[in-house]
Design a protein around this motif. Sequence first.
Motif: not given
Length: 278
Positions: A129-144
């Motif tokens: 859910x947090x990933x979906x929220x931060x993805x609103x910002x196009x300047x985002x990188x997700x590190x799993x």
Amino acid sequence: MKILITGIKGFLGINLIESLDKHEVFGLGTQGETIGEIQVFNSNDLDKFEQDFDLVIICHAAVESGTTTLSNENLFNVNVSLTERIIYKFKNAFIIYISTTSVYDFNFDSITETSNINPQSNYSLSKLWGEKIVSINKKTVILRLSSMYGIGMKENTLIPNYVNQALNSGIIEVWGKGDRLQNYVHVDDVVQYIDLIIQNKENLYGKILLGVSKKQYSNLEIAHIILNYTKGKIKFVNEDNSKSFCYNNNYTRNLLNWESQEEIEDRLKKYIEWKKKY
């Protein structure tokens, strides 16, 4: 660069401080305080912030690990609600969001960055859910990340549990046959992943990366490595029907041109030496 680290007093947050010492670093935590020369803001005062940041590294998390379980309310408030407040507060910042490999569907032999998603717990669901929220910002990188270890790690996970058993009783209790495979990524490697993401940020916007080690280890292998640096023996107990976790992050490694500089044996030796002192 002006950087905000959320959850700065956590295991990863503390280890990020030194690597980012060339930047102007601030922290976000559960109370206002200072860490050395770093100002830490209270997350409850987020709406009062007048500062802006070039980069926000979201490390805060309500984490279920080992025997620790958390209420759904706690998981939502920290992993979802606070994350959303941060994203909307700093709309122009570059975001690095630290997530977990537990969002994946583990019914596969080897998990990659693009493997199917199927959270198996409320914790992993809250992180997705947090990933979906931060993805609103196009300047985002997700590190799993897989299981992070190193000096200062939480005591309720497998590695410190085995080390404590070896040092205190000389017997490591390994469940089942010890053949369950897990992936351990050292906190220093995670810091390097983040450093490289910062250096190459313009080419990484919108990407999901996998912060894992190249090799998986069985529980029995971990026990044997620990016994190489301690005196003791292995005792097999109970059954272990948990699934093995195997990963392939060649895409992330090639994208960042990264390889770990130290083996798990050397790092566990350093951890054990530290445990003996403290």
